[in-house]
Design a protein around this motif. Structure first.
Motif, PDB file in Angstrom:
ATOM      1  N   THR A  19       0.738  -1.147  -0.052  1.00 44.49           N
ATOM      2  CA  THR A  19      -0.017   0.077  -0.166  1.00 44.49           C
ATOM      3  C   THR A  19       0.954   1.382   0.071  1.00 44.49           C
ATOM      4  O   THR A  19       1.901   1.356   0.772  1.00 44.49           O
ATOM      5  CB  THR A  19      -0.949  -0.130   1.236  1.00 44.49           C
ATOM      6  N   LEU A  20       0.567   2.021  -0.927  1.00 45.97           N
ATOM      7  CA  LEU A  20       1.260   3.552  -0.845  1.00 45.97           C
ATOM      8  C   LEU A  20       0.159   4.243   0.071  1.00 45.97           C
ATOM      9  O   LEU A  20      -0.829   4.611  -0.464  1.00 45.97           O
ATOM     10  CB  LEU A  20       1.324   4.149  -2.187  1.00 45.97           C
ATOM     11  N   SER A  21       0.557   4.794   0.995  1.00 49.89           N
ATOM     12  CA  SER A  21      -0.384   5.509   1.810  1.00 49.89           C
ATOM     13  C   SER A  21       0.090   7.261   1.861  1.00 49.89           C
ATOM     14  O   SER A  21       1.573   7.598   1.956  1.00 49.89           O
ATOM     15  CB  SER A  21      -0.035   5.359   3.360  1.00 49.89           C
ATOM     16  N   GLY A  24      -1.911   9.281   5.396  1.00 47.41           N
ATOM     17  CA  GLY A  24      -2.798   8.454   6.193  1.00 47.41           C
ATOM     18  C   GLY A  24      -3.899   7.689   5.488  1.00 47.41           C
ATOM     19  O   GLY A  24      -4.461   6.854   6.031  1.00 47.41           O
ATOM     20  N   GLU A  25      -3.876   8.067   4.319  1.00 47.23           N
ATOM     21  CA  GLU A  25      -4.909   7.485   3.489  1.00 47.23           C
ATOM     22  C   GLU A  25      -4.209   6.659   2.433  1.00 47.23           C
ATOM     23  O   GLU A  25      -3.251   6.601   1.819  1.00 47.23           O
ATOM     24  CB  GLU A  25      -5.701   8.351   2.481  1.00 47.23           C
ATOM     25  N   GLN A  26      -5.092   5.509   1.995  1.00 50.76           N
ATOM     26  CA  GLN A  26      -4.905   4.544   1.138  1.00 50.76           C
ATOM     27  C   GLN A  26      -4.810   5.308  -0.476  1.00 50.76           C
ATOM     28  O   GLN A  26      -5.646   5.478  -0.912  1.00 50.76           O
ATOM     29  CB  GLN A  26      -5.486   3.288   0.968  1.00 50.76           C
ATOM     30  N   THR A 186      -8.704  -5.267   3.436  1.00 58.03           N
ATOM     31  CA  THR A 186      -8.213  -4.074   3.921  1.00 58.03           C
ATOM     32  C   THR A 186      -8.600  -2.689   2.996  1.00 58.03           C
ATOM     33  O   THR A 186      -8.475  -1.625   3.659  1.00 58.03           O
ATOM     34  CB  THR A 186      -6.948  -4.045   4.345  1.00 58.03           C
ATOM     35  N   THR A 187      -8.820  -2.985   1.851  1.00 56.61           N
ATOM     36  CA  THR A 187      -8.991  -1.839   0.937  1.00 56.61           C
ATOM     37  C   THR A 187     -10.168  -1.120   1.200  1.00 56.61           C
ATOM     38  O   THR A 187     -11.225  -1.447   1.588  1.00 56.61           O
ATOM     39  CB  THR A 187      -9.104  -2.254  -0.511  1.00 56.61           C
ATOM     40  N   GLU A 188      -9.995   0.308   1.452  1.00 56.69           N
ATOM     41  CA  GLU A 188     -11.087   1.183   1.830  1.00 56.69           C
ATOM     42  C   GLU A 188     -11.676   2.135   0.702  1.00 56.69           C
ATOM     43  O   GLU A 188     -12.706   2.805   0.946  1.00 56.69           O
ATOM     44  CB  GLU A 188     -10.424   1.822   2.728  1.00 56.69           C
ATOM     45  N   HIS A 191     -15.792   0.352  -3.935  1.00 57.53           N
ATOM     46  CA  HIS A 191     -17.391  -0.117  -3.505  1.00 57.53           C
ATOM     47  C   HIS A 191     -17.298  -1.789  -3.485  1.00 57.53           C
ATOM     48  O   HIS A 191     -17.703  -2.342  -4.337  1.00 57.53           O
ATOM     49  CB  HIS A 191     -18.236   0.666  -4.453  1.00 57.53           C
ATOM     50  N   GLY A 192     -16.814  -2.118  -2.133  1.00 58.60           N
ATOM     51  CA  GLY A 192     -16.797  -3.469  -1.983  1.00 58.60           C
ATOM     52  C   GLY A 192     -15.415  -3.964  -2.319  1.00 58.60           C
ATOM     53  O   GLY A 192     -14.545  -3.263  -3.131  1.00 58.60           O
ATOM     54  N   THR A 193     -14.919  -5.303  -2.029  1.00 55.70           N
ATOM     55  CA  THR A 193     -13.591  -5.748  -2.295  1.00 55.70           C
ATOM     56  C   THR A 193     -13.474  -6.438  -3.416  1.00 55.70           C
ATOM     57  O   THR A 193     -12.512  -7.254  -3.518  1.00 55.70           O
ATOM     58  CB  THR A 193     -12.909  -6.049  -1.257  1.00 55.70           C
TER      59      THR A 193
END
Length: 205
Positions: A19-21, A24-26, A186-188, A191-193
């Motif tokens: 993950t590139l943050s 603090g956000e993905q 863990t993806t935020e 719309h769904g994973t």
């Protein structure tokens, strides 16, 4: 201490996830690879000189630069740290790939008219920018100006089956491809994973 234009940026690798943050956000995750490659391949169908906004993990940048059709590929990235993380993982890059620093909403006004065959657009933007109608109304005519006739504008994929209002009124011809995707648990930002993702290609007639 970081200011508003310099958020905390880190590459997080945990349990097989990358993950590139940013702030603090993905901002981007490695599961996106196939979708980014499909977008890059679509872009490369339309010419030889390309421009990309947002480096991220560099998945699309490398795919575009390595395409046999590509003569030149320039990537605009806002943050030094993002490029530093990319170069640490990819110390050798294709000769036709250049990375420059700048803010897209300023740089687009500086680019020459009809100078690119395609623009791939995947920056990390705050929500107040996405919802600023006046900003997009000023910016998108410049995107069209910079594209050559027959050139395309491809934003990052959507997991909702709807055309993005920021772009749709500025193009008459729009191609949409549907691709299945599976994100991390863990993806935020989707719309769904899992489900269908939509790649939208806007062409300048």
């Amino acid at each position: 201490m970081k200011n508003q234009t310099e958020p905390a940026i880190e590459l997080i690798e945990h349990d097989g996830e990358v993950t590139l943050s940013i702030g603090g956000e993905q901002a981007m995750q490695a599961w996106e690879r196939d979708l980014m490659w499909a977008s890059a391949d679509m872009l490369c169908e339309h010419g030889h000189d390309f421009y990309e906004v947002g480096l991220g993990l560099g998945l699309s940048a490398l795919r575009i630069a390595r395409n046999p059709a590509t003569r030149s590929h320039r990537v605009l990235e806002l943050f030094d740290e993002v490029e530093g993380l990319f170069r640490a993982r990819h110390p050798e890059v294709p000769d036709n790939l250049t990375i420059e620093r700048g803010d897209f909403f300023q740089r687009i006004f500086e680019l020459p008219s009809e100078s690119y065959d395609g623009i791939f657009f995947d920056p990390a933007l705050d929500m107040h920018i996405w919802t600023d109608k006046d900003l997009w109304a000023r910016t998108m005519p410049e995107v069209v100006r910079v594209l050559r006739p027959g050139g395309v504008f491809i934003p990052f994929f959507s997991t909702k089956p709807e055309l993005r209002w920021q772009y749709v009124t500025h193009f008459r011809t729009i191609r949409v491809e549907r691709h299945p995707y599976v994100a991390y648990d863990t993806t935020e930002y989707t719309h769904g994973t899992s489900g269908d993702a939509y790649i939208q290609c806007f062409r300048k007639d």
